[in-house]
Write a protein that holds these residues in place. Structure first.
Motif, PDB file in Angstrom:
ATOM      1  N   THR A  79      -7.138   3.082  -0.988  1.00 17.06           N
ATOM      2  CA  THR A  79      -7.803   1.908  -0.413  1.00 17.06           C
ATOM      3  C   THR A  79      -9.131   1.658  -1.113  1.00 17.06           C
ATOM      4  OG1 THR A  79      -6.730   2.208   1.732  1.00 17.06           O
ATOM      5  CG2 THR A  79      -8.774   0.928   1.712  1.00 17.06           C
ATOM      6  N   GLU A  80      -9.917   2.717  -1.325  1.00 13.00           N
ATOM      7  CA  GLU A  80     -11.203   2.575  -2.030  1.00 13.00           C
ATOM      8  C   GLU A  80     -11.001   2.074  -3.455  1.00 13.00           C
ATOM      9  OE1 GLU A  80     -12.761   6.520  -1.692  1.00 13.00           O
ATOM     10  OE2 GLU A  80     -13.422   6.220   0.396  1.00 13.00           O
ATOM     11  N   SER A 130      -4.659  10.056  -1.918  1.00 12.45           N
ATOM     12  CA  SER A 130      -4.670   9.883  -0.466  1.00 12.45           C
ATOM     13  C   SER A 130      -4.733   8.389  -0.156  1.00 12.45           C
ATOM     14  CB  SER A 130      -5.875  10.591   0.154  1.00 12.45           C
ATOM     15  OG  SER A 130      -7.077   9.917  -0.185  1.00 12.45           O
ATOM     16  N   ARG A 131      -4.332   8.032   1.038  1.00  9.52           N
ATOM     17  CA  ARG A 131      -4.391   6.623   1.439  1.00  9.52           C
ATOM     18  C   ARG A 131      -5.824   6.096   1.371  1.00  9.52           C
ATOM     19  NH1 ARG A 131      -0.116   4.213   3.545  1.00  9.52           N
ATOM     20  NH2 ARG A 131       1.758   5.442   3.888  1.00  9.52           N
ATOM     21  N   LYS A 132      -6.773   6.932   1.783  1.00  9.29           N
ATOM     22  CA  LYS A 132      -8.182   6.535   1.771  1.00  9.29           C
ATOM     23  C   LYS A 132      -8.664   6.260   0.350  1.00  9.29           C
ATOM     24  CE  LYS A 132     -12.805   8.149   2.812  1.00  9.29           C
ATOM     25  NZ  LYS A 132     -13.662   9.279   2.955  1.00  9.29           N
ATOM     26  N   VAL A 133      -8.368   7.156  -0.568  1.00 10.63           N
ATOM     27  CA  VAL A 133      -8.808   6.985  -1.961  1.00 10.63           C
ATOM     28  C   VAL A 133      -8.114   5.778  -2.585  1.00 10.63           C
ATOM     29  CG1 VAL A 133      -8.827   8.031  -4.268  1.00 10.63           C
ATOM     30  CG2 VAL A 133      -9.481   9.380  -2.261  1.00 10.63           C
ATOM     31  N   ARG A 184      -9.998  -1.626  -3.407  1.00 10.25           N
ATOM     32  CA  ARG A 184     -11.166  -2.463  -3.089  1.00 10.25           C
ATOM     33  C   ARG A 184     -12.089  -2.599  -4.291  1.00 10.25           C
ATOM     34  NH1 ARG A 184     -12.376  -0.129   2.963  1.00 10.25           N
ATOM     35  NH2 ARG A 184     -10.742  -1.342   3.997  1.00 10.25           N
ATOM     36  N   HIS A 224       0.828  -1.208   0.000  1.00  8.84           N
ATOM     37  CA  HIS A 224       0.000   0.000   0.000  1.00  8.84           C
ATOM     38  C   HIS A 224       0.865   1.261   0.000  1.00  8.84           C
ATOM     39  CE1 HIS A 224      -3.075   2.880   1.383  1.00  8.84           C
ATOM     40  NE2 HIS A 224      -3.943   2.038   0.843  1.00  8.84           N
TER      41      HIS A 224
END
Length: 123
Positions: free
Chosen positions: A57-58, A52-55, A61, A41
């Motif tokens: 990850t999304e 961003s880390r969140k985007v 997924r 990651h």
């Protein structure tokens, strides 16, 4: 079967679903980053500057849910997870390389046109 604009992108067409999944800028960038082998990651965050880390990850997924990316969690301490392309994801390598080459070749022309068009509307 011939692909025709009037039929291939109807709401219920699988081709439209495929385009919607891969046409997202972060999907293309992430798939391109994985084209040279499995990545963690943090490596993907570094390779895909601006995400961003969140985007990320999304995005991972979503790509995993559609069979394009595989997630492998290693039973280690500390835990380690790597992402890689599935065989289906690997079929996108050449089209993404072609799109990337087109963007490298024509990106400056797009920016120049945009700047020229913006100047036309300045007082």
């Amino acid at each position: 079967m011939t692909l025709q604009a009037g039929t291939v992108f109807l709401a219920d067409c699988p081709a439209r679903t495929a385009i919607e999944i891969i046409a997202n800028k972060w999907s293309v960038v992430t798939l391109f980053a994985l084209s040279e082998g499995p990545k963690r990651h943090g490596e993907l965050v570094a390779l895909t500057g601006g995400i961003s880390r969140k985007v990320l990850t999304e995005t991972l997924r979503r790509l995993q849910a559609h069979g394009l990316v595989d997630r492998h969690a290693y039973a280690e301490a500390p835990p380690r997870v790597e992402y890689s392309l599935t065989p289906l994801g690997e079929t996108l390598q050449e089209p993404i390389r072609m799109l990337t080459e087109w963007a490298r070749t024509n990106g400056e022309a797009l920016v120049d046109f945009q700047e020229s068009a913006a100047r036309k509307f300045l007082p």
